[in-house]
Scaffold this active site. Structure first.
Site, mmCIF file in Angstrom:
data_model
loop_
_atom_site.group_PDB
_atom_site.id
_atom_site.type_symbol
_atom_site.label_atom_id
_atom_site.label_comp_id
_atom_site.label_asym_id
_atom_site.label_seq_id
_atom_site.Cartn_x
_atom_site.Cartn_y
_atom_site.Cartn_z
ATOM 1 N N LYS A 111 0.335 -0.935 0.231
ATOM 2 C CA LYS A 111 -0.263 0.334 0.241
ATOM 3 C C LYS A 111 0.968 1.245 0.146
ATOM 4 O O LYS A 111 0.483 2.340 -0.228
ATOM 5 C CB LYS A 111 -0.553 0.062 0.762
ATOM 6 C CG LYS A 111 -1.943 -0.911 1.363
ATOM 7 C CD LYS A 111 -3.378 -0.261 0.823
ATOM 8 C CE LYS A 111 -4.004 -1.553 0.171
ATOM 9 N NZ LYS A 111 -4.620 -3.335 1.483
ATOM 10 N N LYS A 194 -3.445 -11.352 -7.406
ATOM 11 C CA LYS A 194 -3.825 -12.384 -6.849
ATOM 12 C C LYS A 194 -5.598 -11.999 -6.773
ATOM 13 O O LYS A 194 -5.760 -10.690 -7.936
ATOM 14 C CB LYS A 194 -4.693 -12.772 -5.792
ATOM 15 C CG LYS A 194 -4.744 -11.547 -4.326
ATOM 16 C CD LYS A 194 -4.617 -11.419 -3.559
ATOM 17 C CE LYS A 194 -4.650 -10.027 -2.805
ATOM 18 N NZ LYS A 194 -5.893 -10.070 -1.455
ATOM 19 N N LYS A 197 -11.067 -7.503 -4.718
ATOM 20 C CA LYS A 197 -11.789 -6.603 -5.455
ATOM 21 C C LYS A 197 -11.912 -4.780 -5.531
ATOM 22 O O LYS A 197 -12.400 -3.936 -6.173
ATOM 23 C CB LYS A 197 -12.171 -5.942 -4.308
ATOM 24 C CG LYS A 197 -13.235 -7.181 -3.347
ATOM 25 C CD LYS A 197 -14.459 -6.922 -2.302
ATOM 26 C CE LYS A 197 -14.255 -7.750 -0.544
ATOM 27 N NZ LYS A 197 -14.053 -7.235 0.673
HETATM 28 P P1 AMP Z 1 -10.706 -9.390 1.969
HETATM 29 O O1 AMP Z 1 -11.530 -9.312 1.007
HETATM 30 O O2 AMP Z 1 -9.614 -9.030 2.131
HETATM 31 O O3 AMP Z 1 -11.772 -8.871 2.778
HETATM 32 O O4 AMP Z 1 -10.246 -10.348 2.270
HETATM 33 C C1 AMP Z 1 -11.650 -11.559 2.906
HETATM 34 C C2 AMP Z 1 -10.757 -13.007 2.511
HETATM 35 O O5 AMP Z 1 -10.536 -13.300 1.584
HETATM 36 C C3 AMP Z 1 -9.558 -12.886 3.155
HETATM 37 O O6 AMP Z 1 -9.889 -14.396 4.360
HETATM 38 C C4 AMP Z 1 -8.748 -13.429 2.575
HETATM 39 O O7 AMP Z 1 -7.490 -13.311 2.589
HETATM 40 C C5 AMP Z 1 -10.023 -13.855 1.418
HETATM 41 N N1 AMP Z 1 -9.197 -13.273 0.404
HETATM 42 C C6 AMP Z 1 -9.448 -12.073 -0.760
HETATM 43 N N2 AMP Z 1 -8.907 -12.723 -1.442
HETATM 44 C C7 AMP Z 1 -8.430 -14.290 -2.097
HETATM 45 C C8 AMP Z 1 -7.602 -14.486 -3.234
HETATM 46 N N3 AMP Z 1 -7.438 -13.752 -4.185
HETATM 47 N N4 AMP Z 1 -7.375 -15.783 -2.619
HETATM 48 C C9 AMP Z 1 -8.237 -16.181 -1.926
HETATM 49 N N5 AMP Z 1 -8.107 -16.419 -0.736
HETATM 50 C C10 AMP Z 1 -8.622 -14.733 -0.783
#
Ligand code: AMP
Length: 333
Positions: A111, A194, A197
């Site tokens: 970031k 990866k 969002k």
């Molecule tokens: P976040 O969208 O950052 O709040 O992530 C929510 C959950 O989704 C967390 O447990 C992340 O580790 C998982 N996560 C987000 N993006 C990925 C991805 N591309 N592959 C695997 N897990 C993901």
């Protein structure tokens, strides 16, 4: 019975990475454990989300949790900002988080590279808030994707320092878990990185995408001109598409295309059509449940009202113990 904790940020629609990396395990684990699943609205603020977007995203993510199969009769579902004990523990844990280690955290450094001077202290202390999320229920397992591994290690460090300083076993040591042997990282459709969002456009398949958009996004995914030698190593963008196929298609389908690749007669058009179809079939039941739920405001409100009560009750037990060992309870009547 173990205590499980995990959450997702309401910063947009959930995608296949959120589901396969974490959400799918929420559903499995709720059968035999004491599960807490929350919507991480405070965490979303670190990126200065607009208020109208944040409030609609909170109810959408809630409907998405329910649509993937998280069951309010089996798990406690709540919104992070409904539990005031979390920011209190966050403040106390900040005394055990070292500035240097926070600055070395990989997600912070990424970031920092992108945002430069506008970087806020909330981003720096993100791992401390995450530790408070976990430790407030004294959870032992945290279903997350691979990107969160370091944050969980940091939560263990803060917990250990706290226990050691006060010479009290208040917090257990939480571990990151996945359904797989390793934590999962679902790749972006763009060939690198990866699925996320924040990467707008074609890189993510959202759980509420309709069939047309899924097929179009997969068709636009990057490929190369094809293998030129038998059993050639797949370049990263092709490897990623195969990995996605492994996640959503049958083994027969995967083996069929893998063989075609190794024999140099794969047709990427057919491969992508199959992958798009399989992704759509995989997501369709979630999308249908989501559509049925998302406008049932009374039901959604009721889920987080009951969940919030249970979460506050559990959190208060921890805060009472914590305040006691820290020495904050001496003047309580
Ligand atoms: P976040 O969208 O950052 O709040 O992530 C929510 C959950 O989704 C967390 O447990 C992340 O580790 C998982 N996560 C987000 N993006 C990925 C991805 N591309 N592959 C695997 N897990 C993901």
């Amino acid at each position: 019975m173990e205590t499980i904790l995990s959450g997702m940020r309401p910063t947009g629609k959930l995608h296949l990475g959120n589901y396969l990396g974490a959400g799918i395990n929420y559903v499995k684990m709720q059968e035999t454990n004491n599960c807490f699943y929350f919507i991480a609205d405070y965490h979303a603020l670190t990126t200065h989300t607009k208020s109208s977007e944040l409030s609609s995203s909170i109810s959408n993510v809630l409907a998405e949790y329910l649509a993937i199969g998280v069951d309010p009769n089996k798990a406690t579902i709540y919104i992070q900002s409904h539990v005031p004990q979390i920011p209190e523990l966050y403040l106390l844990l900040n005394m055990f988080a070292y500035k240097g280690e926070l600055e070395k955290c990989v997600t912070f450094k990424e970031k920092a590279r992108k945002e430069g001077q506008t970087l806020n202290a909330g981003l720096l202390t993100y791992p401390v808030l995450m530790a408070a999320d976990i430790l407030i229920h004294r959870a032992t397992k945290v279903p997350v994707g691979e990107d969160q591994q370091q944050h969980i290690e940091m939560a263990r460090n803060f917990a250990q320092r706290f226990n050691h300083y006060y010479d009290a076993e208040i917090f257990p040591m939480p571990v990151a878990v996945s359904n797989d042997e390793n934590l999962i990282r679902v790749p972006s459709l763009q060939g690198t990185g990866k699925m996320s969002k924040s990467d707008a456009g074609d890189s993510a398949i959202y759980l509420v995408d309709d069939k047309d958009s899924i097929i179009k996004k997969v068709k636009r995914a990057k490929t190369d001109s094809g293998p030129t030698e038998p059993n050639q190593t797949k370049p990263i963008e092709i490897e990623n598409l195969f990995y996605l196929m492994e996640l959503v298609s049958s083994k027969e389908t995967y083996d069929h295309f893998d063989k075609a690749y190794n024999e140099c007669n794969i047709r990427y058009g057919d491969f992508k059509t199959q992958l798009g179809e399989d992704m759509n079939n995989f997501i369709a039941p979630i999308r249908e449940r989501y559509t049925a739920l998302v406008n049932d405001r009374n039901y959604l409100l009721n889920v987080v009202k009951e969940g919030g009560e249970k979460a506050r009750e559990s959190a208060q037990k921890t805060i009472d113990l914590v305040r006691n060992v820290v020495g904050l309870n001496s003047m309580n009547s």
